[in-house]
Design an enzyme around this catalytic site. Structure first.
Site, short mmCIF file in Angstrom:
data_model
loop_
_atom_site.label_atom_id
_atom_site.label_comp_id
_atom_site.label_asym_id
_atom_site.label_seq_id
_atom_site.Cartn_x
_atom_site.Cartn_y
_atom_site.Cartn_z
N ASP A 212 2.49 6.74 3.13
CA ASP A 212 1.56 5.99 2.21
C ASP A 212 0.11 5.87 2.70
OD1 ASP A 212 3.01 6.28 -0.34
OD2 ASP A 212 3.77 4.21 0.06
N TYR B 30 4.36 3.51 -7.34
CA TYR B 30 5.03 2.14 -6.75
C TYR B 30 3.83 1.14 -6.48
CZ TYR B 30 9.68 1.29 -5.34
OH TYR B 30 10.94 0.93 -5.56
CU CU Z 1 12.06 1.84 -3.61
#
Ligand code: CU
Ligand code: NAG
Ligand code: NAG
Ligand code: NAG
Ligand code: NAG
Ligand code: NAG
Ligand code: NAG
Ligand code: NAG
Ligand code: NAG
Ligand code: NAG
Ligand code: NAG
Ligand code: NAG
Length: 805
Positions: A406, A487
């Site tokens: 990320d 997320y």
């Molecule tokens: Cu997860």
């Protein structure tokens, strides 16, 4: 009423007495009343009879916000807007780089993508902070995407010193790499064209797609594996169909359709790209003609649709039966005494209780804490995130091929404004963060918060026949939240009164899921046609501890079972004992948390012992959720050595200025030739009485269940590592806090059970509190402020709108 309540307490005490071990003989002999039983020297008590000490908080001085001046400049502070602008202008002046302004660039132009401060070398900052050296020179680095080539690549450039002057230069930057260069190939430089190519291929079977998925390909999005695969010298991509939500709820990652396409996207000439087949219900059709043929013959079996695009189950709003009393205002945190910590907002410096620290914010990794001092001594030079891995698995190529690193996306760009009253209390101090990307400097307003909170349980308590005592558990939290696509990661560092520092991460937002078909081995079926695709989150943190100097050693104090024959016992006894050992060198420094949590990991300076001869140590301990975890998948076929930081839960290395990070954001472009291979840091160096760095992983083995719908819940998606003083102080440091109480009582006194109350000078709030004023104003949510750097004109910002990226 009062009387019966007191009576109930007496009864409860009596009951508990019978359960307790035999009392010392004098336990219930009443000592004299308070004045006749003075406290030993060193204690500081205040008595309030039958009333907790109160202070009138009307006095305005109480609400005055404390201030502090950082002792030195924050040498880790990110680039200012002016610095970023001058670096961009300077790079554009380097004709050899052949740069195009990002705003005008196409896919064959060289562009500057990101800019950040080069973290100054520890050696230089330590000398500066101790007053022995001048401020270290500031340097920036820029990632340049060299797109004007058949073999496009990225490379970091070092620019400085800053401010730009005649001595400043721009040159390839390799110091913080293990590959010897930050140059890395981009195998997917033409995303715009590959997307068109994928869509055109899919549309050739629109009638089949309409039949299988209820709508043709124009109604779906196509995306897939990350990073792309290499099969021999070919670059291969797999994409799948994802439903497009029709409402505000962006639950696309909940809408995989179970239909996939495979492509060869080698090179930059689209005419050489190839379509390699369809995959449906685990049957591979190598050409569209084969797929059509099977479909026409009725051999393409229709499987359960996952058609939530317009349905409430992909949403996050309230639904289901109301909960009892739930619409009443719930408890909230308020700060009636005003702010009890001091911040230097110029230098990003914080002082709370016996702690001081600096913070900085980086585009790749978000919040970083520096020079954390405790009781005037440095204990941590640096604490922050390095990389966040999410490795998926599955029997379909898209889930099997998904390995997110990320920092490639960055945590800075997605650290949006916090939701006051939810992410942090409304009384928190909210601060801005800034990052520089695509020649624009973006400020996320109110995206970092600092606040005190009550832990909800005391730090200490004790009850005996004569008193009940407790110490409040007030904590200082620094927090930011980054929504990286689907997320949401909440990062917190929590300081506690006993000296503990907890590094925590929580995850929420939308899971990335899989189409459900014969894949019970890879997750649970959580909706019609939907599997909660299993994956590991591994977040690597750097903890550069300096405990009473930089000569440090890691010790293990392990509790082991043992059978011992003591002189005083006629028979052998099965018992346990404490075994002390020390880490010798980096060959032994890939560590696992001991089975049964029976080994304490300590760090100390062997020459700094307390008055009892024990090392004044700090202990590192997993204390929330999956704190001791690491990647289940070893030697990943998706990302190989780029994931070496995730191989084990904990590593120790000797500090080196060149080993700043355990990963590089651009390694995601070509993970089998990573810019930083963490394994290379573990090269046998001696670790006894050296400057040590602890690299630990937090995370979660995430097998989403129905409770992950609509979003993942923080209760289980939470991990924390605590770092605590261990034989470091002479007594529990929380005992210094005046926020404690001792209630002295006498069960035999009929009328007044409580004789007196000791409060130690700790004040508590009284009087009226305006709860309306404590309500956050949600209409004040502002969004980003963006400033174009090239051309740069601070008076005329490019875009100062209230927009969230
Ligand atoms: Cu997860
Ligand atoms: C409790 O109070 C009773 C009655 O005044 C007294 O006799 C007794 O000594 C006291 N006990 C203690 C432990 O102070
Ligand atoms: C870039 O070049 C221009 C023209 O030579 C000059 O005016 C400017 O100062 C330079 N800027 C930087 C930051 O070097
Ligand atoms: C500079 O980049 C442009 C594209 O922006 C390209 O057309 C040109 O060939 C490049 N020039 C050199 C000298 O590489
Ligand atoms: C850090 O030290 C290295 C090696 O001495 C040096 O090349 C580099 O320029 C230094 N970095 C900074 C930001 O000063
Ligand atoms: C700073 O200089 C003093 C005096 O020369 C020396 O004792 C001390 O060790 C130095 N500190 C550091 C961190 O270099
Ligand atoms: C695909 O569906 C859309 C929306 O229903 C429609 O407008 C379009 O004409 C369709 N395309 C084909 C090729 O059928
Ligand atoms: C969702 O769309 C489908 C197809 O248009 C329709 O049949 C269904 O009623 C819609 N559902 C909702 C909840 O709107
Ligand atoms: C936060 O950023 C906004 C927008 O740039 C600015 O107006 C405000 O003054 C900043 N606040 C602080 C505390 O720096
Ligand atoms: C530590 O590493 C050395 C090699 O440097 C090895 O001989 C030794 O067995 C290792 N010890 C442990 C406890 O793993
Ligand atoms: C990783 O896996 C590859 C392919 O299976 C194998 O060739 C390689 O030796 C493995 N590397 C390690 C370090 O296990
Ligand atoms: C409480 O705060 C609200 C909002 O700031 C304000 O409008 C109101 O007048 C305050 N009430 C009192 C009693 O001070």
């Amino acid at each position: 009423m009062r009387l019966s309540a007191a009576f109930a307490v007496v009864a409860a005490l009596a009951a508990s007495t019978t359960l307790a071990a035999p009392a010392p003989k004098n336990k219930y002999v009443k000592p004299n009343r308070l004045l006749a039983r003075p406290l030993p020297a060193g204690f500081d008590a205040h008595v309030a009879v039958n009333q907790y000490a109160t202070t009138d908080f009307k006095s305005s001085s109480v609400h005055e916000t404390p201030t502090v001046k950082a002792p030195r400049k924050n040498v880790w502070a990110g680039l200012t807007n002016a610095e970023a602008a001058s670096v961009v202008a300077f790079l554009h002046n380097q004709t050899a780089l052949n740069l195009t302004a990002a705003a005008d660039a196409g896919s064959w132009d060289n562009i500057i993508t990101t800019l950040d401060l080069v973290p100054p070398n520890k050696t230089d900052t330590v000398a500066y902070l101790s007053g022995n050296a001048s401020e270290p020179a500031r340097y920036a680095y820029a990632t340049i995407m060299f797109n004007a080539f058949e073999e496009p690549y990225l490379e970091d450039y070092l620019v400085g010193p800053l401010p730009i002057n005649e001595k400043s230069t721009a040159s390839p930057y390799s110091f913080h790499t293990t590959a010897g260069s930050s140059r890395i190939r981009n195998f997917d430089a033409d995303e715009d064209l590959t997307s068109e190519f994928f869509a055109a291929e899919a549309a050739k079977c629109d009638d089949i797609i309409e039949d299988l998925l209820g709508a043709n390909s124009s109604q779906y999005d196509l995306w897939g594996i990350d990073p792309v695969w290499h099969e021999g010298d070919r670059v291969v991509s797999w994409v799948g169909f994802w439903g497009r939500p029709t409402s505000v709820f962006d639950g696309q990652t909940l809408l995989p359709q179970g239909l996939y396409l495979r492509f060869d996207i080698t090179g930059r000439d689209p005419s050489k790209w190839k379509f390699l087949g369809w995959l449906h219900n685990y049957k591979l059709y190598e050409t569209s003609a084969d797929f059509r043929d099977a479909w026409e013959k009725g051999l393409v079996e229709k499987t359960t649709r996952n058609a939530g695009m317009n349905e409430t189950w992909i949403g996050t709003d309230r639904r289901g039966p109301e909960l009892p009393y739930d619409n009443r205002p719930p408890p909230i945190q308020i700060a009636p005494g005003g702010q009890r910590f001091a911040v230097d907002e110029e230098e990003n410096y914080v002082a709370w209780m016996d702690f001081t620290f600096y913070w900085s914010f980086r585009r790749d990794t978000g919040i970083r804490l520096w020079n954390i001092k405790y009781k005037g001594n440095k204990i941590i030079h640096e604490l922050g995130l390095n990389e966040a891995l999410a490795h998926y698995a599955g029997n379909d190529p898209v889930q099997s091929g998904t390995t997110y690193l990320d920092t490639y996306y960055g945590f800075g760009p997605y650290a949006f404004e916090l939701i006051s009253g939810f992410d942090c209390p409304s009384h928190a101090l909210y601060l801005n963060t800034t990052f520089h990307s695509n020649e624009i400097s973006t400020t996320h307003r109110r995206s970092l918060c600092i606040f005190e909170q009550d832990a909800g349980f005391p730090m200490q308590r004790h009850t005996n026949g004569q008193y009940a005592s407790a110490t409040r558990n007030t904590q200082l939290v620094i927090r930011s939240v980054s929504t990286v696509g689907n997320y949401d990661y909440t990062f917190s560092v929590v300081y506690m009164l006993d000296g503990s520092i907890s590094t925590e991460v929580m995850a929420s937002g939308y899971i990335q899921s899989a189409y459900y078909a014969a894949n019970g081995d890879y997750g649970y079926k959580i909706h019609d046609g939907l599997s909660g695709s299993m994956h590991d989150h591994v977040l690597n943190f750097k903890l550069d501890a300096d405990i009473l100097g930089t000569s440090n050693t890691v010790g293990f104090h392990t509790i082991e079972p043992k059978t011992v024959k003591y002189d005083w016992s006629p028979v052998e006894r099965n018992t346990m004992h404490l075994v002390r050992s020390e880490l010798q060198n980096e060959d032994n420094a890939t560590l696992h948390w001991a089975e049964n949590a029976r080994s304490m990991v300590l760090i100390y300076n062997k020459d700094e012992k307390n008055k009892y001869g024990e090392e004044r140590a700090w202990r590192l301990m997993p204390h929330i959720g999956g704190a001791g975890m690491y990647s289940t998948i070893q030697n990943s076929t998706n990302a190989g050595p780029a994931l070496n930081f995730a191989k084990a839960p904990l590593f120790v290395t000797k500090h080196k200025d060149s080993e700043f990070n355990s990963a590089h954001p651009n390694s995601a472009y070509s993970p089998f030739t990573p810019i930083i291979d963490f394994d290379k840091y573990l090269d046998g160096e001696d670790l006894v009485q050296e400057d040590l760095v602890l690299w630990f992983n937090l995370g979660m083995h995430h097998v989403p269940h129905t409770g992950d719908l609509g979003n993942t819940q923080h209760s289980t998606a939470h991990a924390g590592m605590i770092f605590s003083p261990h034989n470091y102080d002479d007594f529990a440091p929380s005992q210094q806090s005046s926020q404690m109480v001792r209630i002295n009582y006498n069960a035999s006194t009929g009328d007044a059970f409580v004789e007196d109350v000791l409060t130690f000078g700790g004040k508590s709030a009284s009087g009226m509190f305006n709860l309306t004023a404590a309500q956050p104003n949600y209409y004040a949510y502002e969004g980003d402020s963006n400033m174009r750097k090239f051309p740069y004109s601070p008076e005329d910002p490019y875009d100062d709108t209230a927009a969230i990226v």
